[in-house]
Scaffold this active site. Sequence first.
Site, PDB file in Angstrom:
ATOM      1  N   GLN A   1       0.840  -1.197   0.000  1.00 36.21           N
ATOM      2  CA  GLN A   1       0.000   0.000   0.000  1.00 36.21           C
ATOM      3  C   GLN A   1       0.875   1.248   0.000  1.00 36.21           C
ATOM      4  O   GLN A   1       1.903   1.301   0.655  1.00 36.21           O
ATOM      5  CB  GLN A   1      -0.883  -0.026   1.245  1.00 36.21           C
ATOM      6  CG  GLN A   1      -1.971   1.012   1.264  1.00 36.21           C
ATOM      7  CD  GLN A   1      -2.998   0.738   2.363  1.00 36.21           C
ATOM      8  OE1 GLN A   1      -3.065  -0.356   2.888  1.00 36.21           O
ATOM      9  NE2 GLN A   1      -3.787   1.731   2.710  1.00 36.21           N
TER      10      GLN A   1
ATOM     11  N   SER B   1       4.237  -6.558   2.696  1.00 34.93           N
ATOM     12  CA  SER B   1       2.920  -6.419   3.327  1.00 34.93           C
ATOM     13  C   SER B   1       1.828  -6.914   2.381  1.00 34.93           C
ATOM     14  O   SER B   1       1.772  -8.091   2.048  1.00 34.93           O
ATOM     15  CB  SER B   1       2.719  -4.961   3.759  1.00 34.93           C
ATOM     16  OG  SER B   1       1.565  -4.812   4.547  1.00 34.93           O
ATOM     17  N   LEU B   2       0.948  -6.014   1.924  1.00 27.88           N
ATOM     18  CA  LEU B   2      -0.075  -6.371   0.942  1.00 27.88           C
ATOM     19  C   LEU B   2       0.524  -7.143  -0.231  1.00 27.88           C
ATOM     20  O   LEU B   2      -0.096  -8.071  -0.777  1.00 27.88           O
ATOM     21  CB  LEU B   2      -0.742  -5.082   0.438  1.00 27.88           C
ATOM     22  CG  LEU B   2      -1.477  -5.139  -0.901  1.00 27.88           C
ATOM     23  CD1 LEU B   2      -2.733  -5.967  -0.767  1.00 27.88           C
ATOM     24  CD2 LEU B   2      -1.781  -3.741  -1.397  1.00 27.88           C
TER      25      LEU B   2
ATOM     26  N   ARG C   1      -9.248  -8.087   3.519  1.00 30.49           N
ATOM     27  CA  ARG C   1      -8.167  -7.526   4.348  1.00 30.49           C
ATOM     28  C   ARG C   1      -8.318  -6.013   4.468  1.00 30.49           C
ATOM     29  O   ARG C   1      -8.212  -5.444   5.565  1.00 30.49           O
ATOM     30  CB  ARG C   1      -6.825  -7.876   3.708  1.00 30.49           C
ATOM     31  CG  ARG C   1      -5.576  -7.391   4.442  1.00 30.49           C
ATOM     32  CD  ARG C   1      -4.359  -7.784   3.606  1.00 30.49           C
ATOM     33  NE  ARG C   1      -3.090  -7.595   4.302  1.00 30.49           N
ATOM     34  CZ  ARG C   1      -2.335  -6.503   4.226  1.00 30.49           C
ATOM     35  NH1 ARG C   1      -2.748  -5.455   3.510  1.00 30.49           N
ATOM     36  NH2 ARG C   1      -1.186  -6.419   4.878  1.00 30.49           N
TER      37      ARG C   1
ATOM     38  N   HIS D   1       0.361  -3.489  11.094  1.00 32.66           N
ATOM     39  CA  HIS D   1       1.426  -4.379  11.587  1.00 32.66           C
ATOM     40  C   HIS D   1       1.779  -4.089  13.050  1.00 32.66           C
ATOM     41  O   HIS D   1       2.943  -4.002  13.424  1.00 32.66           O
ATOM     42  CB  HIS D   1       2.667  -4.286  10.681  1.00 32.66           C
ATOM     43  CG  HIS D   1       2.379  -4.706   9.275  1.00 32.66           C
ATOM     44  ND1 HIS D   1       2.156  -6.027   8.939  1.00 32.66           N
ATOM     45  CD2 HIS D   1       2.223  -3.998   8.137  1.00 32.66           C
ATOM     46  CE1 HIS D   1       1.881  -6.105   7.646  1.00 32.66           C
ATOM     47  NE2 HIS D   1       1.916  -4.881   7.135  1.00 32.66           N
TER      48      HIS D   1
ATOM     49  N   GLN E   1       0.470 -12.147   9.684  1.00 33.47           N
ATOM     50  CA  GLN E   1       1.097 -10.966   9.084  1.00 33.47           C
ATOM     51  C   GLN E   1       0.539  -9.634   9.584  1.00 33.47           C
ATOM     52  O   GLN E   1       1.290  -8.677   9.789  1.00 33.47           O
ATOM     53  CB  GLN E   1       0.962 -11.046   7.554  1.00 33.47           C
ATOM     54  CG  GLN E   1       1.865 -10.088   6.807  1.00 33.47           C
ATOM     55  CD  GLN E   1       1.210  -9.543   5.550  1.00 33.47           C
ATOM     56  OE1 GLN E   1       0.176  -8.889   5.617  1.00 33.47           O
ATOM     57  NE2 GLN E   1       1.810  -9.827   4.409  1.00 33.47           N
TER      58      GLN E   1
END
Length: 295
Positions: free
Chosen positions: A9, A88-89, A113, A198, A247
């Site tokens: 992102q 991440s994503l 998500r 996170h 995650q």
Amino acid sequence: MKAFVFPGQGAQFPGMGKDLYENNPLAKELFDKADEILGFKITDIMFNGTADELKQTKVTQPAVFLHSVISALCMGDAFEPAMVAGHSLGEFSALVAAGSLSFEDGLRLVYARAMAMQKATEQAQGTMAAIIGLADDVVENTCAEVSTDDCVVVPANYNCPGQLVISGHVEAVNAACEKLKEAGAKRALPLPVGGAFHSPLMQPAKDELQAAIEQTDIKAPKCPVYQNVDAKPHTDAAEIKQNLIAQLTSSVRWTASVQAMVADGATDFTECGPGKALQGMIARISRDVTAHGIE
């Protein structure tokens, strides 16, 4: 050996994917399918929307995912990874590109998500900040000193040496930034995000996403996937699933992931998707490899 990496992102930009859509039949088919799956025309926002419209949570994550995955799939035979990873994503994009997740299931999970993370940000006031110019252990120790049971700040993204993003409650992040400036940080820069990604503040989103991930068919990928939570290569579907669940509340161990890929033989990194952020990080992590976008 070739490694392919996928951004997270923040890499979005107005007009993203429009050239692919207009010039590649497979891209057009997949983008049209995405509109159908999501129930709204994300392509209109991606191709013609403003930067502010692209910042909507329900748009940002699927938009970056779509641009990344479709870019990789449209490479055809040129997409021959020895290993993949995503920031991440981007880990969801990597799993689809590597054949572990179907395109449809990957998009549904990314949308779930995004919505779960948005809900979690509304439940707790959180934020993030980029810390530039300090060793990781200094940042880690400061976060531990500042955090209390009710007000936490944690290392969130280990992007590259000298660049670590922290995440948590607004008060704790601000307090950590002040201490880190005193400790010699070149910059302690608040990020324009609506939540503490996170970090433990994402626990409600993790709980919500866990159910969706557990119901999704995840297969063994065609090459190792270096996952964020432990920076290790994975090919076992059950392990991949558990790491995906973990995650959301775990740190993104990007520096260690790239180092592990290099140690395992990666010499050429291709970033699939919008922007060049990962290329810059990889260049700072290792001088012995090349990093570029799709030619």
